[in-house]
Design an enzyme around this catalytic site. Sequence first.
Site, PDB file in Angstrom:
ATOM      1  N   ASP A  97       9.737  -9.663   4.267  1.00 16.24           N
ATOM      2  CA  ASP A  97       9.602  -9.546   5.715  1.00 16.24           C
ATOM      3  C   ASP A  97       9.179 -10.929   6.227  1.00 16.24           C
ATOM      4  O   ASP A  97       8.619 -11.734   5.480  1.00 16.24           O
ATOM      5  CB  ASP A  97       8.550  -8.492   6.055  1.00 16.24           C
ATOM      6  CG  ASP A  97       8.298  -8.382   7.543  1.00 16.24           C
ATOM      7  OD1 ASP A  97       9.270  -8.267   8.306  1.00 16.24           O
ATOM      8  OD2 ASP A  97       7.123  -8.430   7.935  1.00 16.24           O
ATOM      9  N   ASP A 127       7.803 -11.753   9.936  1.00 17.49           N
ATOM     10  CA  ASP A 127       6.707 -11.843  10.897  1.00 17.49           C
ATOM     11  C   ASP A 127       5.414 -11.251  10.356  1.00 17.49           C
ATOM     12  O   ASP A 127       5.399 -10.135   9.826  1.00 17.49           O
ATOM     13  CB  ASP A 127       7.100 -11.146  12.196  1.00 17.49           C
ATOM     14  CG  ASP A 127       8.316 -11.801  12.828  1.00 17.49           C
ATOM     15  OD1 ASP A 127       8.321 -13.036  12.933  1.00 17.49           O
ATOM     16  OD2 ASP A 127       9.257 -11.077  13.209  1.00 17.49           O
TER      17      ASP A 127
END
Length: 220
Positions: A7, A9
């Site tokens: 991922d 953010d």
Amino acid sequence: MKLALFDLDNTLIAGDSDFEWAQFLIEKKALDRELHEARNLEFYEQYKAGTLDIHEFLDFQLKPLSRHPRYQLEEWRREFITKKIVPLISPGTRKLIEGHMLDGDLCIIITATNSFVTAPIALTLGITNLIATEPEEKDGEFTGKVTGIPCFREGKIDRLESWLNQHNLTWLSFLQSWFYSDSLNDLPLLSKVTHPVAVDPDATLRKHADENDWPVISLR
């Protein structure tokens, strides 16, 4: 072969590139502060709470791309990456990525944030494989709409499996798989891999990780 999914953010970077991009456009006066700042904050809180309506959010987030010519957006994006994103790259991020690359793992960033914002971030981190929400384009300009399945929650699994299929791969192609994420929104994909890892997790993911003996790490 092994698979390493990341991922972006609040995982590889210590912030949210979607949120920061909107704030940057407000600073550049490309968006009206009074109209957009409170809404941007509201959507960010909904995301963290796991209550975000992704289609409502994308309507808000992608429309600004349609209001400016591509060359202007790209000029702003270069400044955004340098000034706003590079300082947010977590200290342990490059070491984590390099470890998987040295092992010969297939490394992919998979993110709900749109590819216009995230493609140069992935390249800055040395990862060429990106699966992201795709903004619709027409004649080289953005329409303000999304194309295909948003890369969010269960949509991340759909988009990943589609990407793997395009590259003649499946889950069975990998002896082991990792997914690194901070967010409760990524529980569907975290539950699919052989090695889920919670990175600087939110409270819900931290609780889930503790209950299921998932590793919890910090890159900050």
